[in-house]
Design a protein around this motif. Structure first.
Motif, mmCIF file in Angstrom:
data_model
loop_
_atom_site.group_PDB
_atom_site.id
_atom_site.type_symbol
_atom_site.label_atom_id
_atom_site.label_comp_id
_atom_site.label_asym_id
_atom_site.label_seq_id
_atom_site.Cartn_x
_atom_site.Cartn_y
_atom_site.Cartn_z
ATOM 1 N N ILE A 20 0.862 -1.177 0.000
ATOM 2 C CA ILE A 20 0.000 0.000 0.000
ATOM 3 C C ILE A 20 0.901 1.229 0.000
ATOM 4 O O ILE A 20 1.862 1.297 0.757
ATOM 5 N N LYS A 21 0.596 2.169 -0.846
ATOM 6 C CA LYS A 21 1.409 3.387 -0.933
ATOM 7 C C LYS A 21 1.064 4.333 0.207
ATOM 8 O O LYS A 21 -0.103 4.466 0.600
ATOM 9 N N ALA A 22 2.090 5.009 0.716
ATOM 10 C CA ALA A 22 1.895 5.974 1.802
ATOM 11 C C ALA A 22 0.899 7.054 1.396
ATOM 12 O O ALA A 22 0.072 7.489 2.205
ATOM 13 N N LYS A 23 0.942 7.465 0.122
ATOM 14 C CA LYS A 23 0.026 8.518 -0.330
ATOM 15 C C LYS A 23 -1.422 8.056 -0.265
ATOM 16 O O LYS A 23 -2.320 8.866 -0.049
ATOM 17 N N ASP A 24 -1.659 6.751 -0.430
ATOM 18 C CA ASP A 24 -3.022 6.224 -0.335
ATOM 19 C C ASP A 24 -3.517 6.221 1.112
ATOM 20 O O ASP A 24 -4.689 6.487 1.371
ATOM 21 N N VAL A 32 -2.412 15.435 3.870
ATOM 22 C CA VAL A 32 -1.488 15.563 2.751
ATOM 23 C C VAL A 32 -0.378 14.543 2.990
ATOM 24 O O VAL A 32 -0.133 14.133 4.120
ATOM 25 N N SER A 33 0.284 14.143 1.923
ATOM 26 C CA SER A 33 1.319 13.110 2.037
ATOM 27 C C SER A 33 2.407 13.480 3.037
ATOM 28 O O SER A 33 2.901 12.627 3.768
ATOM 29 N N SER A 34 2.768 14.770 3.087
ATOM 30 C CA SER A 34 3.843 15.177 3.993
ATOM 31 C C SER A 34 3.458 14.987 5.459
ATOM 32 O O SER A 34 4.298 14.645 6.286
ATOM 33 N N LYS A 35 2.180 15.169 5.791
ATOM 34 C CA LYS A 35 1.757 14.957 7.187
ATOM 35 C C LYS A 35 1.839 13.481 7.536
ATOM 36 O O LYS A 35 2.308 13.114 8.613
ATOM 37 N N TYR A 36 1.390 12.607 6.631
ATOM 38 C CA TYR A 36 1.476 11.174 6.911
ATOM 39 C C TYR A 36 2.931 10.730 6.988
ATOM 40 O O TYR A 36 3.291 9.908 7.828
ATOM 41 N N SER A 37 3.776 11.295 6.151
ATOM 42 C CA SER A 37 5.209 10.987 6.191
ATOM 43 C C SER A 37 5.792 11.319 7.564
ATOM 44 O O SER A 37 6.599 10.568 8.102
ATOM 45 N N LYS A 38 5.366 12.443 8.131
ATOM 46 C CA LYS A 38 5.844 12.826 9.468
ATOM 47 C C LYS A 38 5.406 11.814 10.518
ATOM 48 O O LYS A 38 6.143 11.520 11.458
ATOM 49 N N ILE A 39 4.206 11.261 10.352
ATOM 50 C CA ILE A 39 3.738 10.230 11.289
ATOM 51 C C ILE A 39 4.624 8.996 11.175
ATOM 52 O O ILE A 39 5.137 8.486 12.176
#
Length: 73
Positions: A20-24, A32-39
């Protein structure tokens, strides 16, 4: 009890294992993808609501998602 780093390491392991892609995941959470990346990178603490939503998105329970399977099995 798990700390945030152990928790997000397990979530990332399952996400990658399920391909599963992080962006999904970010889109499903309404982030936004950057917020999930921070998690995932431990720069932001994951909330209980986010944890439950991610587990459901992965088709898992919270108990399952917080553990990385033992590869010796």
């Amino acid at each position: 009890m798990m700390d945030n780093e152990e928790l997000v390491t397990a979530i990332k392991w399952h996400r990658e294992n399920l391909e599963i892609k992080a962006k999904d995941v970010a889109a499903m959470l309404g982030h936004v993808s950057s917020k999930y990346s921070k998690i995932e990178n431990g720069e932001q603490v994951i909330t209980g609501v986010e944890l439950v939503k991610i587990a459901e998105f992965f088709g898992m329970t919270v108990d399952e998602i917080v553990k990385i399977p033992d590869r010796k099995k």
